[in-house]
Design a protein around this motif. Sequence first.
Motif, PDB file in Angstrom:
ATOM      1  N   VAL A 116      10.109 -18.062  11.524  1.00 27.77           N
ATOM      2  CA  VAL A 116       9.338 -17.153  12.370  1.00 27.77           C
ATOM      3  C   VAL A 116       9.596 -15.730  11.930  1.00 27.77           C
ATOM      4  CG1 VAL A 116       8.861 -16.441  14.745  1.00 27.77           C
ATOM      5  CG2 VAL A 116       9.602 -18.792  14.274  1.00 27.77           C
ATOM      6  N   ASN A 117       8.555 -14.919  11.879  1.00 30.76           N
ATOM      7  CA  ASN A 117       8.690 -13.537  11.438  1.00 30.76           C
ATOM      8  C   ASN A 117       8.049 -12.607  12.458  1.00 30.76           C
ATOM      9  OD1 ASN A 117       9.191 -11.271   9.789  1.00 30.76           O
ATOM     10  ND2 ASN A 117       7.157 -11.430   8.860  1.00 30.76           N
ATOM     11  N   PHE A 118       8.841 -11.611  12.917  1.00 32.47           N
ATOM     12  CA  PHE A 118       8.339 -10.575  13.819  1.00 32.47           C
ATOM     13  C   PHE A 118       8.339  -9.264  13.044  1.00 32.47           C
ATOM     14  CE2 PHE A 118      10.374 -13.771  16.476  1.00 32.47           C
ATOM     15  CZ  PHE A 118       9.391 -14.027  17.432  1.00 32.47           C
ATOM     16  N   PRO A 119       7.232  -8.881  12.418  1.00 29.61           N
ATOM     17  CA  PRO A 119       7.206  -7.675  11.582  1.00 29.61           C
ATOM     18  C   PRO A 119       7.252  -6.403  12.420  1.00 29.61           C
ATOM     19  CG  PRO A 119       5.003  -8.587  11.772  1.00 29.61           C
ATOM     20  CD  PRO A 119       5.921  -9.563  12.465  1.00 29.61           C
ATOM     21  N   ALA A 120       7.610  -5.304  11.757  1.00 24.67           N
ATOM     22  CA  ALA A 120       7.651  -4.013  12.447  1.00 24.67           C
ATOM     23  C   ALA A 120       6.271  -3.622  12.952  1.00 24.67           C
ATOM     24  CB  ALA A 120       8.199  -2.944  11.504  1.00 24.67           C
ATOM     25  N   GLY A 121       5.258  -3.976  12.225  1.00 30.67           N
ATOM     26  CA  GLY A 121       3.889  -3.724  12.651  1.00 30.67           C
ATOM     27  C   GLY A 121       3.031  -4.880  12.207  1.00 30.67           C
ATOM     28  N   GLY A 122       2.099  -5.288  13.027  1.00 31.71           N
ATOM     29  CA  GLY A 122       1.243  -6.391  12.646  1.00 31.71           C
ATOM     30  C   GLY A 122       1.539  -7.641  13.451  1.00 31.71           C
ATOM     31  N   MET A 123       0.802  -8.700  13.134  1.00 36.25           N
ATOM     32  CA  MET A 123       0.874  -9.939  13.898  1.00 36.25           C
ATOM     33  C   MET A 123       2.099 -10.770  13.521  1.00 36.25           C
ATOM     34  SD  MET A 123      -1.968 -12.979  14.079  1.00 36.25           S
ATOM     35  CE  MET A 123      -3.235 -11.782  14.555  1.00 36.25           C
ATOM     36  N   PRO A 124       2.806 -11.325  14.502  1.00 36.33           N
ATOM     37  CA  PRO A 124       3.890 -12.255  14.187  1.00 36.33           C
ATOM     38  C   PRO A 124       3.339 -13.478  13.434  1.00 36.33           C
ATOM     39  CG  PRO A 124       3.967 -11.587  16.492  1.00 36.33           C
ATOM     40  CD  PRO A 124       2.661 -11.107  15.949  1.00 36.33           C
ATOM     41  N   THR A 125       4.161 -14.089  12.623  1.00 34.80           N
ATOM     42  CA  THR A 125       3.737 -15.254  11.847  1.00 34.80           C
ATOM     43  C   THR A 125       4.796 -16.347  11.935  1.00 34.80           C
ATOM     44  OG1 THR A 125       4.746 -14.417   9.805  1.00 34.80           O
ATOM     45  CG2 THR A 125       2.434 -13.847  10.207  1.00 34.80           C
ATOM     46  N   MET A 126       4.366 -17.558  11.623  1.00 37.32           N
ATOM     47  CA  MET A 126       5.260 -18.699  11.501  1.00 37.32           C
ATOM     48  C   MET A 126       4.976 -19.398  10.187  1.00 37.32           C
ATOM     49  SD  MET A 126       5.141 -20.387  15.327  1.00 37.32           S
ATOM     50  CE  MET A 126       6.158 -21.765  14.798  1.00 37.32           C
ATOM     51  N   THR A 127       5.981 -20.042   9.637  1.00 34.14           N
ATOM     52  CA  THR A 127       5.805 -20.861   8.442  1.00 34.14           C
ATOM     53  C   THR A 127       6.381 -22.242   8.719  1.00 34.14           C
ATOM     54  OG1 THR A 127       5.997 -18.938   6.983  1.00 34.14           O
ATOM     55  CG2 THR A 127       6.262 -21.104   5.983  1.00 34.14           C
ATOM     56  N   LEU A 128       5.527 -23.230   8.653  1.00 31.59           N
ATOM     57  CA  LEU A 128       5.942 -24.615   8.843  1.00 31.59           C
ATOM     58  C   LEU A 128       6.297 -25.190   7.474  1.00 31.59           C
ATOM     59  CD1 LEU A 128       6.122 -26.930  10.952  1.00 31.59           C
ATOM     60  CD2 LEU A 128       3.780 -27.542  10.327  1.00 31.59           C
ATOM     61  N   VAL A 129       7.520 -25.707   7.328  1.00 38.06           N
ATOM     62  CA  VAL A 129       8.016 -26.204   6.048  1.00 38.06           C
ATOM     63  C   VAL A 129       8.213 -27.716   6.129  1.00 38.06           C
ATOM     64  CG1 VAL A 129       9.842 -26.046   4.319  1.00 38.06           C
ATOM     65  CG2 VAL A 129       9.185 -24.008   5.628  1.00 38.06           C
ATOM     66  N   ALA A 130       7.763 -28.425   5.100  1.00 33.75           N
ATOM     67  CA  ALA A 130       7.943 -29.870   5.036  1.00 33.75           C
ATOM     68  C   ALA A 130       8.342 -30.269   3.621  1.00 33.75           C
ATOM     69  CB  ALA A 130       6.665 -30.596   5.447  1.00 33.75           C
ATOM     70  N   HIS A 131       9.111 -31.339   3.495  1.00 35.34           N
ATOM     71  CA  HIS A 131       9.484 -31.905   2.202  1.00 35.34           C
ATOM     72  C   HIS A 131       9.085 -33.376   2.179  1.00 35.34           C
ATOM     73  CE1 HIS A 131      12.151 -28.350   2.104  1.00 35.34           C
ATOM     74  NE2 HIS A 131      12.124 -28.492   0.793  1.00 35.34           N
ATOM     75  N   ASP A 132       8.862 -33.901   0.977  1.00 33.84           N
ATOM     76  CA  ASP A 132       8.582 -35.328   0.893  1.00 33.84           C
ATOM     77  C   ASP A 132       9.878 -36.108   1.122  1.00 33.84           C
ATOM     78  OD1 ASP A 132      10.008 -35.482  -1.493  1.00 33.84           O
ATOM     79  OD2 ASP A 132       8.271 -35.771  -2.766  1.00 33.84           O
ATOM     80  N   TYR A 133       9.771 -37.428   1.148  1.00 32.26           N
ATOM     81  CA  TYR A 133      10.900 -38.250   1.583  1.00 32.26           C
ATOM     82  C   TYR A 133      12.044 -38.297   0.572  1.00 32.26           C
ATOM     83  CZ  TYR A 133       7.692 -39.791   5.231  1.00 32.26           C
ATOM     84  OH  TYR A 133       6.834 -39.830   6.302  1.00 32.26           O
ATOM     85  N   LEU A 134      11.836 -37.766  -0.622  1.00 31.86           N
ATOM     86  CA  LEU A 134      12.951 -37.665  -1.564  1.00 31.86           C
ATOM     87  C   LEU A 134      14.033 -36.757  -1.003  1.00 31.86           C
ATOM     88  CD1 LEU A 134      13.916 -38.543  -4.393  1.00 31.86           C
ATOM     89  CD2 LEU A 134      12.839 -36.481  -5.310  1.00 31.86           C
ATOM     90  N   ASN A 135      13.639 -35.846  -0.111  1.00 33.13           N
ATOM     91  CA  ASN A 135      14.583 -34.920   0.511  1.00 33.13           C
ATOM     92  C   ASN A 135      15.677 -35.661   1.285  1.00 33.13           C
ATOM     93  OD1 ASN A 135      15.363 -32.182   1.672  1.00 33.13           O
ATOM     94  ND2 ASN A 135      14.781 -33.240   3.535  1.00 33.13           N
ATOM     95  N   ARG A 136      15.365 -36.864   1.765  1.00 34.82           N
ATOM     96  CA  ARG A 136      16.363 -37.622   2.529  1.00 34.82           C
ATOM     97  C   ARG A 136      17.595 -37.933   1.685  1.00 34.82           C
ATOM     98  NH1 ARG A 136      12.150 -42.128   5.005  1.00 34.82           N
ATOM     99  NH2 ARG A 136      11.140 -40.794   6.555  1.00 34.82           N
ATOM    100  N   LEU A 137      17.403 -38.125   0.376  1.00 33.17           N
ATOM    101  CA  LEU A 137      18.515 -38.501  -0.490  1.00 33.17           C
ATOM    102  C   LEU A 137      19.493 -37.354  -0.712  1.00 33.17           C
ATOM    103  CD1 LEU A 137      16.135 -40.578  -1.262  1.00 33.17           C
ATOM    104  CD2 LEU A 137      17.460 -40.958  -3.330  1.00 33.17           C
ATOM    105  N   ALA A 138      19.085 -36.127  -0.359  1.00 24.75           N
ATOM    106  CA  ALA A 138      19.939 -34.959  -0.581  1.00 24.75           C
ATOM    107  C   ALA A 138      20.811 -34.641   0.630  1.00 24.75           C
ATOM    108  CB  ALA A 138      19.080 -33.750  -0.938  1.00 24.75           C
ATOM    109  N   GLN A 139      20.739 -35.451   1.675  1.00 23.61           N
ATOM    110  CA  GLN A 139      21.465 -35.164   2.907  1.00 23.61           C
ATOM    111  C   GLN A 139      22.770 -35.944   2.943  1.00 23.61           C
ATOM    112  OE1 GLN A 139      18.749 -35.911   6.148  1.00 23.61           O
ATOM    113  NE2 GLN A 139      17.135 -34.658   5.239  1.00 23.61           N
TER     114      GLN A 139
END
Length: 393
Positions: A116-139
Amino acid sequence: MGASLQFVPDFQVKINGDAIPSALRGSISSVVYDDGIDAADRVEIGIANANLRWLQDHIKGLGFRPPTGISVGPIQGPSLTGTSLFDMANKLELSLGYTDSGLEHVFKGEVTGVDVNFPAGGMPTMTLVAHDYLNRLAQGSYGRGFGPLPDWIIAAILSGENLLLPLIDPAVSAASTALGVVNMIFNGSGRKQKAQTDLELLQEIAKTYDADFWVEGDVLYLSRFFKQYSPSVTLKWGESLLEFSPHVTTIGQVVGVGAKFTLREIPLSLMVTVSWDFDRESLMVTVIPGAAAAEMKTLIGPIISFINRPIGSPADITNSALFLARKLRNTINNRLTGSGSAVGNPAIRAGAMIQLDGLGPDFSGVYRVASATHTIDSNGYRTNFKVRKEIIP
């Protein structure tokens, strides 16, 4: 009407199997999909968060209270069966393409982060992040032994433990079975996981057999062969190929990989070199006494030499042969690499073959895609990629 839609980028995002609400889709400002070999694919979805609308949905789904001083008002963001659209581990799917030609499914994975980003000026934004299932092996990292089990079964175990279906190349299965038997007979031990993540262990196994691995949906592939050996996409400079920067490395002058082997039982050493004949497009194997190793460059040209590799069992011979072949292939195939950008095309995927035209006789031809980044935003749809000239398949 079809012509007017020909270059209109389109995408579809599904969460937990359902298309996202139209209100959320209308708030998406960008979609970025990173695709690579031997690493988890990643999706980032940028969202305009006017009036903290989608942050409210996230707060609702996770049961959090808004930070002091932030008034959220009535909750407007939709949620799925009492959970937030942005909950960790939600299933996320992505399709890319154009309005008139349909969409191609490119990603299946799970939500791994929300920024989540609350900039000094302008509209707040969000970034939704996803990884494929190979990411499970790194945990997590683990220490354990697998006894007499061959590597292909170990890879299948790692897949199953991470809720993936294994699809293993028969060539890897056969080689690992034979090598596992030899290791147990002569060395009395098998593969061990030494405080490694499952991903690190899988990388170690793949490296042993000069193989690659990747995930598509719920399936983990471990193979010495890619699916494509002929180009599925043709890009021409000045048209669909927007730009291209080739790079020829001096390591391309190396045509052979050699190692000095020492037999433990007797005072004998041998220099074994695997090299590539560019004229005949064939592999050559040269074996000479270790004392004559200094003459190898005169015989075949520049080589990469490695330190002594003692041989005490047939397993050492097999491992050494795979070691040399892998080093040679990686060296020769990275002689000519390049990076570029193209009009967005979901078929430009890691592991795919693409034809590049209009670059002159030296740089036109067929390349293997090493990685690709697909971006849809206010500037349209474009694909940035990295490639290598695959001389030895």
